[in-house]
Scaffold this motif. Structure first.
Motif, PDB file in Angstrom:
ATOM      1  N   ILE A 183     -20.218 -71.540  67.971  1.00 42.88           N
ATOM      2  CA  ILE A 183     -21.067 -72.696  68.278  1.00 42.88           C
ATOM      3  C   ILE A 183     -21.869 -72.442  69.549  1.00 42.88           C
ATOM      4  N   ALA A 184     -21.204 -71.914  70.585  1.00 46.12           N
ATOM      5  CA  ALA A 184     -21.909 -71.622  71.831  1.00 46.12           C
ATOM      6  C   ALA A 184     -22.969 -70.551  71.635  1.00 46.12           C
ATOM      7  N   ARG A 185     -22.674 -69.554  70.815  1.00 43.71           N
ATOM      8  CA  ARG A 185     -23.639 -68.494  70.535  1.00 43.71           C
ATOM      9  C   ARG A 185     -24.834 -69.048  69.768  1.00 43.71           C
ATOM     10  N   GLN A 186     -24.574 -69.897  68.789  1.00 48.99           N
ATOM     11  CA  GLN A 186     -25.670 -70.513  68.036  1.00 48.99           C
ATOM     12  C   GLN A 186     -26.520 -71.406  68.945  1.00 48.99           C
ATOM     13  N   ASN A 187     -25.864 -72.120  69.850  1.00 46.41           N
ATOM     14  CA  ASN A 187     -26.601 -72.968  70.771  1.00 46.41           C
ATOM     15  C   ASN A 187     -27.506 -72.132  71.678  1.00 46.41           C
ATOM     16  N   LEU A 188     -26.964 -70.998  72.161  1.00 47.45           N
ATOM     17  CA  LEU A 188     -27.781 -70.121  72.999  1.00 47.45           C
ATOM     18  C   LEU A 188     -28.943 -69.537  72.209  1.00 47.45           C
ATOM     19  N   ASN A 395     -23.164 -82.758  59.109  1.00 46.56           N
ATOM     20  CA  ASN A 395     -24.332 -82.685  58.220  1.00 46.56           C
ATOM     21  C   ASN A 395     -25.444 -83.618  58.696  1.00 46.56           C
ATOM     22  N   GLN A 396     -25.080 -84.797  59.110  1.00 44.74           N
ATOM     23  CA  GLN A 396     -26.088 -85.742  59.605  1.00 44.74           C
ATOM     24  C   GLN A 396     -26.741 -85.214  60.877  1.00 44.74           C
ATOM     25  N   ALA A 397     -25.945 -84.626  61.769  1.00 40.35           N
ATOM     26  CA  ALA A 397     -26.511 -84.083  63.003  1.00 40.35           C
ATOM     27  C   ALA A 397     -27.431 -82.903  62.733  1.00 40.35           C
ATOM     28  N   GLU A 398     -27.084 -82.072  61.745  1.00 37.17           N
ATOM     29  CA  GLU A 398     -27.963 -80.956  61.382  1.00 37.17           C
ATOM     30  C   GLU A 398     -29.286 -81.456  60.825  1.00 37.17           C
ATOM     31  N   ARG A 399     -29.263 -82.454  59.991  1.00 41.05           N
ATOM     32  CA  ARG A 399     -30.507 -83.027  59.465  1.00 41.05           C
ATOM     33  C   ARG A 399     -31.333 -83.646  60.584  1.00 41.05           C
ATOM     34  N   LEU A 400     -30.665 -84.322  61.513  1.00 39.93           N
ATOM     35  CA  LEU A 400     -31.366 -84.945  62.622  1.00 39.93           C
ATOM     36  C   LEU A 400     -32.054 -83.902  63.499  1.00 39.93           C
ATOM     37  N   GLN A 427     -21.924 -81.314  69.879  1.00 36.79           N
ATOM     38  CA  GLN A 427     -20.727 -82.135  70.047  1.00 36.79           C
ATOM     39  C   GLN A 427     -20.039 -82.391  68.708  1.00 36.79           C
ATOM     40  N   ALA A 428     -20.838 -82.619  67.661  1.00 40.99           N
ATOM     41  CA  ALA A 428     -20.249 -82.884  66.347  1.00 40.99           C
ATOM     42  C   ALA A 428     -19.487 -81.669  65.831  1.00 40.99           C
ATOM     43  N   ARG A 429     -20.078 -80.481  65.960  1.00 40.42           N
ATOM     44  CA  ARG A 429     -19.400 -79.262  65.502  1.00 40.42           C
ATOM     45  C   ARG A 429     -18.136 -79.004  66.323  1.00 40.42           C
ATOM     46  N   GLY A 430     -18.259 -79.121  67.650  1.00 44.51           N
ATOM     47  CA  GLY A 430     -17.095 -78.884  68.496  1.00 44.51           C
ATOM     48  C   GLY A 430     -15.973 -79.875  68.246  1.00 44.51           C
TER      49      GLY A 430
END
Length: 460
Positions: A183-188, A395-400, A427-430
């Motif tokens: 998740i941190a890598r994807q965020n970066l 899923n909702q956060a990804e669409r947003l 936050q949702a993924r974590g």
């Protein structure tokens, strides 16, 4: 003279060039050799990493974990104690040899020199001793040692269940750390893409220095989390390697996906826990042992009967007289220490106090298990409800986030809205990843509280 000087200068000029070429070639060989060594070490290190499933990790822990090995040694110690106590009921054989010389001149003075003062003795004898009646002391000791076997079994169960719980938690912690790192890598990576987009927009004249600076700061702020989560992976792996007592590096293969199970009721769980918890069963066995120890202490000042006998050969030299021949003895001996200064009474008082203390510990542990059962059930319920609540949030956060990024590209969304969407997704993924880990750990802990972890026993 001029030609010689020119020739000398040419030779002098050519020599460094040749040396330099040689040095470059040697340097290339050194670098190549160093690279080969480094690559070989990396390959060897990679080959030493052992990837394990949860079942494989539990199997290794059962044979190599230090606590389990110590519990197995305690079983062997109890076995030795049983053999020691049983020996009191079996006949005891001894071999005794003697070669002695003694002189008593007082006998010569008293008898006027008629009795020899020098005496030589040589003998060898096999002795027998067999307890006949010990006021129940021997029988109680044997029964106590037999119950010690069951105590050792329960202690081994305690070590195995605790180890299985710790290994499972360490296994899930590695998976959680990997998910957090991803998740941190994807965020970066995402923030780096935003920085690239901001720089392109700035080059096209549709963005300002503020946009590129903000994107750059976001990238730098995202790096520490990548470093922290990567270190969490190493720590979790080291913890698992410690529990498995292995020298090679370990990795895990698995998933935090969990099948949601119905949570048993408190009464059902408590009934199973009081029936199967090894700590309770160990205390019950220790209480029975304490009863036998009271009997042993009470028999200290009671009469006992023993059969004793011996058979052998003896030679006696007294002065000029010599004699040798067979010698034997046999008899029944009564021992009655009818007064030992109140020593036995003190031992009995101590043994009875130990028995009552164990009974108090049993009641205290039973109350503690009741509390542990409530906490374990509540923790499972809480983790399960959080997993269900967060399952659709990702899923909702990804669409947003996708909508916010598209709107930002079209100019209808501002960067703050994109960053809010990114933060929500992160936050949702974590939260979902941690909730899944917490649910799996809560299930393991519930099985441990019931005393059935790894034993294939159900609530029913």
């Amino acid at each position: 003279m001029a030609s010689k000087g020119i020739k000398h200068n040419i030779i002098f000029a050519d020599f460094p060039l040749a040396s330099f070429a040689s040095l470059r070639f040697k340097g290339f060989l050194f670098v190549a050799a160093s690279a080969f060594v480094v690559i070989s070490q990396i390959a060897a290190h990679a080959a030493e990493v052992r990837t394990l499933t949860l079942d494989q990790a539990l199997e290794i822990a059962d044979s190599r974990n230090r606590d389990i090995q110590k519990a197995k040694e305690f079983f062997r110690q109890v076995e030795g104690k049983y053999v020691e106590e049983r020996s009191a009921a079996l006949p005891q054989f001894t071999v005794t040899g003697q070669v002695a010389r003694q002189q008593d001149k007082s006998q010569g003075v008293i008898a006027g020199g008629l009795i020899p003062t020098l005496e030589d003795t040589r003998s060898i004898e096999i002795g027998l001793s067999q307890a006949v009646f010990t006021w129940g002391k021997v029988g109680a000791a044997i029964r106590a040692a037999e119950k010690g076997f069951r105590t050792a079994d329960e202690r081994l169960r305690i070590s195995r269940q605790d180890t299985r719980r710790d290994v499972a938690v360490a296994f899930y912690d590695i998976l959680l750390a990997k998910e957090q790192f991803a998740i941190a890598r994807q965020n970066l990576d995402q923030k780096e893409r935003h920085l690239d987009e901001a720089q392109r927009r700035y080059a096209a004249g549709v963005a300002t220095d503020y946009d590129t600076l903000a994107a750059s700061v976001s990238v730098e702020n995202a790096r520490p989390e990548v470093i922290r989560t990567e270190n969490l992976i190493r720590q979790a792996k080291d913890r698992l390697r410690f529990l498995l007592a292995v020298e090679v590096d370990v990795d895990v293969a698995g998933s935090l996906e969990a099948v949601m199970k119905p949570v048993p009721s408190y009464d059902e769980t408590l009934t199973v826990a009081r029936k199967h918890r090894p700590e309770l069963e160990e205390l019950r066995q220790r209480k029975e042992i304490s009863v036998e120890l009271v009997k042993i202490a009470n028999a200290e000042d009671k009469p006992r009967l023993d059969i004793k006998g011996g058979y052998g050969w003896r030679q006696l030299d007294v002065g000029d007289a010599h004699g040798n021949g067979q010698a034997w003895s046999a008899g029944i001996f009564l021992t009655f220490p009818f007064f030992d200064g109140m020593k036995t009474r003190g031992k009995v008082a101590q043994a009875e106090s130990d028995r009552r203390s164990i009974e108090i510990d049993e009641k205290k542990l039973s109350d503690s298990i009741s509390l542990e059962t409530r906490d374990a059930i509540n923790t499972v319920k809480e983790a399960g409800e959080i997993v269900r609540a967060l399952s659709g949030t990702v899923n909702q956060a990804e669409r947003l986030l996708a909508m916010a990024e598209k709107g930002f590209e079209l100019g209808v969304k501002i960067r703050l809205e994109v960053e809010d969407a990114e933060l929500n997704l992160l936050q949702a993924r974590g939260n979902l990843t941690r909730a899944r880990r917490d649910y799996l750990v809560a299930q393991v802990n519930l099985d441990r509280v019931m005393g059935v972890l790894g034993e294939g026993k159900s609530v029913n």
